[in-house]
Scaffold this active site. Sequence first.
Site, PDB file in Angstrom:
ATOM      1  N   ARG A  78      32.605 -16.304  -2.898  1.00 34.00           N
ATOM      2  CA  ARG A  78      32.650 -16.901  -1.554  1.00 34.00           C
ATOM      3  C   ARG A  78      33.419 -15.951  -0.645  1.00 34.00           C
ATOM      4  NH1 ARG A  78      36.627 -21.405  -1.245  1.00 34.00           N
ATOM      5  NH2 ARG A  78      37.752 -19.954   0.076  1.00 34.00           N
ATOM      6  N   HIS A  84      36.525 -21.536   2.859  1.00 26.96           N
ATOM      7  CA  HIS A  84      35.764 -22.647   2.269  1.00 26.96           C
ATOM      8  C   HIS A  84      34.876 -23.305   3.322  1.00 26.96           C
ATOM      9  CE1 HIS A  84      34.654 -26.173   0.017  1.00 26.96           C
ATOM     10  NE2 HIS A  84      35.199 -26.945   0.942  1.00 26.96           N
ATOM     11  N   TYR A  90      45.698 -18.452   0.491  1.00 26.80           N
ATOM     12  CA  TYR A  90      45.805 -18.624  -0.959  1.00 26.80           C
ATOM     13  C   TYR A  90      45.070 -17.552  -1.768  1.00 26.80           C
ATOM     14  CZ  TYR A  90      41.393 -21.033   0.125  1.00 26.80           C
ATOM     15  OH  TYR A  90      40.151 -21.345   0.610  1.00 26.80           O
TER      16      TYR A  90
HETATM   17  C1  LIG Z   1      33.158 -36.023  -5.183  1.00 28.38           C
HETATM   18  C2  LIG Z   1      33.923 -35.133  -4.269  1.00 28.38           C
HETATM   19  N1  LIG Z   1      35.228 -34.920  -4.501  1.00 28.38           N
HETATM   20  C3  LIG Z   1      35.917 -34.099  -3.681  1.00 28.38           C
HETATM   21  C4  LIG Z   1      35.301 -33.497  -2.627  1.00 28.38           C
HETATM   22  C5  LIG Z   1      36.112 -32.603  -1.709  1.00 28.38           C
HETATM   23  N2  LIG Z   1      35.629 -31.238  -1.861  1.00 28.38           N
HETATM   24  C6  LIG Z   1      34.811 -30.684  -0.963  1.00 28.38           C
HETATM   25  S1  LIG Z   1      34.358 -29.157  -1.413  1.00 28.38           S
HETATM   26  C7  LIG Z   1      35.303 -29.190  -2.805  1.00 28.38           C
HETATM   27  C8  LIG Z   1      35.381 -28.013  -3.713  1.00 28.38           C
HETATM   28  C9  LIG Z   1      34.060 -27.677  -4.263  1.00 28.38           C
HETATM   29  O1  LIG Z   1      34.134 -26.442  -4.913  1.00 28.38           O
HETATM   30  P1  LIG Z   1      32.879 -25.871  -5.669  1.00 28.38           P
HETATM   31  O2  LIG Z   1      32.224 -26.943  -6.460  1.00 28.38           O
HETATM   32  O3  LIG Z   1      33.297 -24.658  -6.382  1.00 28.38           O
HETATM   33  O4  LIG Z   1      31.872 -25.529  -4.478  1.00 28.38           O
HETATM   34  P2  LIG Z   1      32.009 -24.427  -3.326  1.00 28.38           P
HETATM   35  O5  LIG Z   1      32.640 -25.126  -2.161  1.00 28.38           O
HETATM   36  O6  LIG Z   1      32.832 -23.318  -3.839  1.00 28.38           O
HETATM   37  O7  LIG Z   1      30.624 -24.018  -2.980  1.00 28.38           O
HETATM   38  C10 LIG Z   1      35.946 -30.406  -2.907  1.00 28.38           C
HETATM   39  C11 LIG Z   1      36.864 -30.756  -3.978  1.00 28.38           C
HETATM   40  C12 LIG Z   1      33.940 -33.752  -2.427  1.00 28.38           C
HETATM   41  N3  LIG Z   1      33.242 -33.207  -1.428  1.00 28.38           N
HETATM   42  N4  LIG Z   1      33.273 -34.567  -3.262  1.00 28.38           N
END
Ligand SMILES: Cc1ncc(C[n+]2csc(CCOP(=O)(O)OP(=O)(O)O)c2C)c(N)n1
Lengths: 361, 393
Positions: free
Chosen positions: A256, A260, A269
């Site tokens: 990435r 985020h 971080y």
């Molecule tokens: C069920 C749920 N829990 C928490 C969140 C909050 N949240 C949004 S993005 C994220 C991290 C996701 O990381 P990853 O799966 O690695 O996907 P990336 O954003 O890196 O594409 C979290 C915890 C959410 N959207 N859905």
Amino acid sequence: MRTVAEFRIEYLRHLSPQGRPLEELPAFAADNDELLKMFAAMLRARTFDAKAVNLQRTGKLGTYAPCLGQEAAHVGVGAAMRPEDCLAIVYREIGTLFWRGVSMTEVLLYWGGDERGNNFAVPRHDFPWCVPIATQTLHAAGAAMAFKIRKEPRCAVAYIGDGGTSEGTFYEAMNLAGARQLPIVFVVVNNKWAISVPIEEQTAAETLAQKGIAAGIPGVQVDGNDVIAVRDCMSRALEKARNGGGPTVVEAISYRLSDHTTADDASRYRNEAEVAEAWKVEPMIRLRKLLESRGVLDEAREQAMKAEFTREVDAAVQEYLSTPRQSTDAMFDHLYANPPPYLEAQKELARRYAGTGRPSH
Amino acid sequence: MSVTFNLPDLGEGLPEAEIVSWHVKEGQRVEVDQPLLSVETAKAVVDVPSPYSGNIVRLHAKTGDTVQTGRPLVDFDLPSQVTKATDTSAPAQANQGMVVGHMATRNEELVDHAIVGRGRRAYRDRDRVRAAPAVRMLAKRLGVELSTCSATGRHGLVSVDDVLARANFGKSQQRSPAVPGLTDADKLRGARKAMAQSMSLSRDEIAMCTIFDDADIDRWQDRGDISIRLVRAIVAGIKAEPALNAWFDPTGPSRKLMEQMHLAIAVDTNDGLIVPVLRDVTSQSAAQLRAQLDDIKQRTRARTIAPEEMRDYTFTLSNFGTVAGRYATPLVVPPTVAILGAGKLQRDVVAGAKTPEIHVRLPLSLTFDHRCVTGGEALRFLAAVINDLQLPN
Ligand SMILES: Cc1ncc(C[n+]2csc(CCOP(=O)(O)OP(=O)(O)O)c2C)c(N)n1
Ligand SMILES: [Mg+2]
């Protein structure tokens, strides 16, 4: 004691980060037009992405989740799927959406808080945007179950991130898919970060691909910055699923390069050196070099493409900004065929609120 | 033509941003998407790109300034035809399309951390007005102060109708009559302002009940250290009746009995009432308590005490009798549930075995929150406090 089970995870890469073919390329890669189309799709996604961030920064778009650095994974998956397959996206995969025919205006509408951004004109049967991570895997497993029951030669594809693979939902979905041998591919985009949690802290597993093993699903790792490898690997997984061979977990390793979302500041971080290293292996470079070495792409051609996409993006922005606002009913209208009374009451309340001195645009 | 670009919400509901640096100057020509400036919000440092191609006429803020979301940032002079559709940020209102949640201004949203007597709940007085984001936005647009609305919605929420009713209510019926001629200089600050807020909160929330009694300390062997004896007596009271060392949350309603006892001590200063906290009083000797008390009192009067030292207490002692006054009805500050006041020492005529005698007595006033503490609990606590105070040493 004897060993009763063992597993192996294979890693696929066709192009080195410098664009050198490492082994014999799959057949589609002989077709320069096809590769140019994929390159264009990546460039188009990246052009749009940058504009979307700027729109957020100038108050014209809500929070936006950039795809910077993961274009190859997204385009590779899109290129391997058939139109009739069914896709369940999270929030970042515009490369796949665009490939499948979703319009830039629709994407802008969604992030601008307009429900019509969920109602893709094409393809009608894909799932809408869905921010709760890992839920996509169960939604897609449901769709795959339907395809299987109806005996349709179609597959479902679910996206999930490295962070998402820690969710119980993912294991449930894989279990179902394995037990019923559903036509589904779980695409894990391992971009190394889940907001501020690095992959090292996310799991003790050597690979995310192996997470399917316990559910009886084979897993494979692919260089997610190598669009040829992603498409190849995905095509095989989809073909297998379509022919009754059951599900696959595909882990596409990428990075990435952006924050985020626009509400995040990754420099708080993440260290700069790591990001600088990741830029050296980002996905556009290697395909550009391959195409240049074949004499079908040069600086001028790329600039021309880029200019065309910029115009396209600007037109989409105009269309988005001049789309009249929806009524507040929209946020209730697509939830239930027969809405429960409490939602009807909320809808009424929202109408009354909307009627009081609220500027229309 | 000239347009103003207002600071957009750069995160999800951020009220303001600080300018880190400008990348452009007044009079300069810029292209769309060219970086204008870097700002720092509560969440991130971000570059804000130009929404237009045109000339910069005016920068509304300097490096280091904090700008509220939605306030003017840059004036542009644009070639006349290009503004129309892309220009959503020019009218101040249109920006609100991208505001997520409640866009409070600093006054409403941020809390003065030097506030006295707030207990654990720094955000309490914002919590007190409960309303959905849309209702807050409506109130803001209509210029209605949410705290003046009645809350007839479910769970004590202020509803759309409450806001509308208030908006139509007319200015004549505000709660307190306005004092004419006030200026900024008349505004309360610091500890005094905090007192006004925490006392209003106390009045609005708590079901107060006060009990008065006296401890006969005539048998004390020396004059004794009254403050430390009071601390010891409160500890004895809590051992007998833990229910008074608790935090109460009316939304549950829930009550948490606290394991440790952190005792707030009301101290009068020229700037107002300050309430520093003696930590973990149950596990300390009299000498240790005395040393801690001297230290915090000295630093309180010197105003060098840190805001953290005034938070997270579980019980309050107000030793007001060092000045005057026999009994009082001291006020409990949420989320704590009780406060003990000690009045001025009295030489009272009391009934001896056969004849009247004159004894030194310490008047006590215990206020408790009757939503959470029963009368019996309060009385048992007070009895144990008195017993301990009446010991010779
Ligand atoms: C069920 C749920 N829990 C928490 C969140 C909050 N949240 C949004 S993005 C994220 C991290 C996701 O990381 P990853 O799966 O690695 O996907 P990336 O954003 O890196 O594409 C979290 C915890 C959410 N959207 N859905
Ligand atoms: Mg991730």
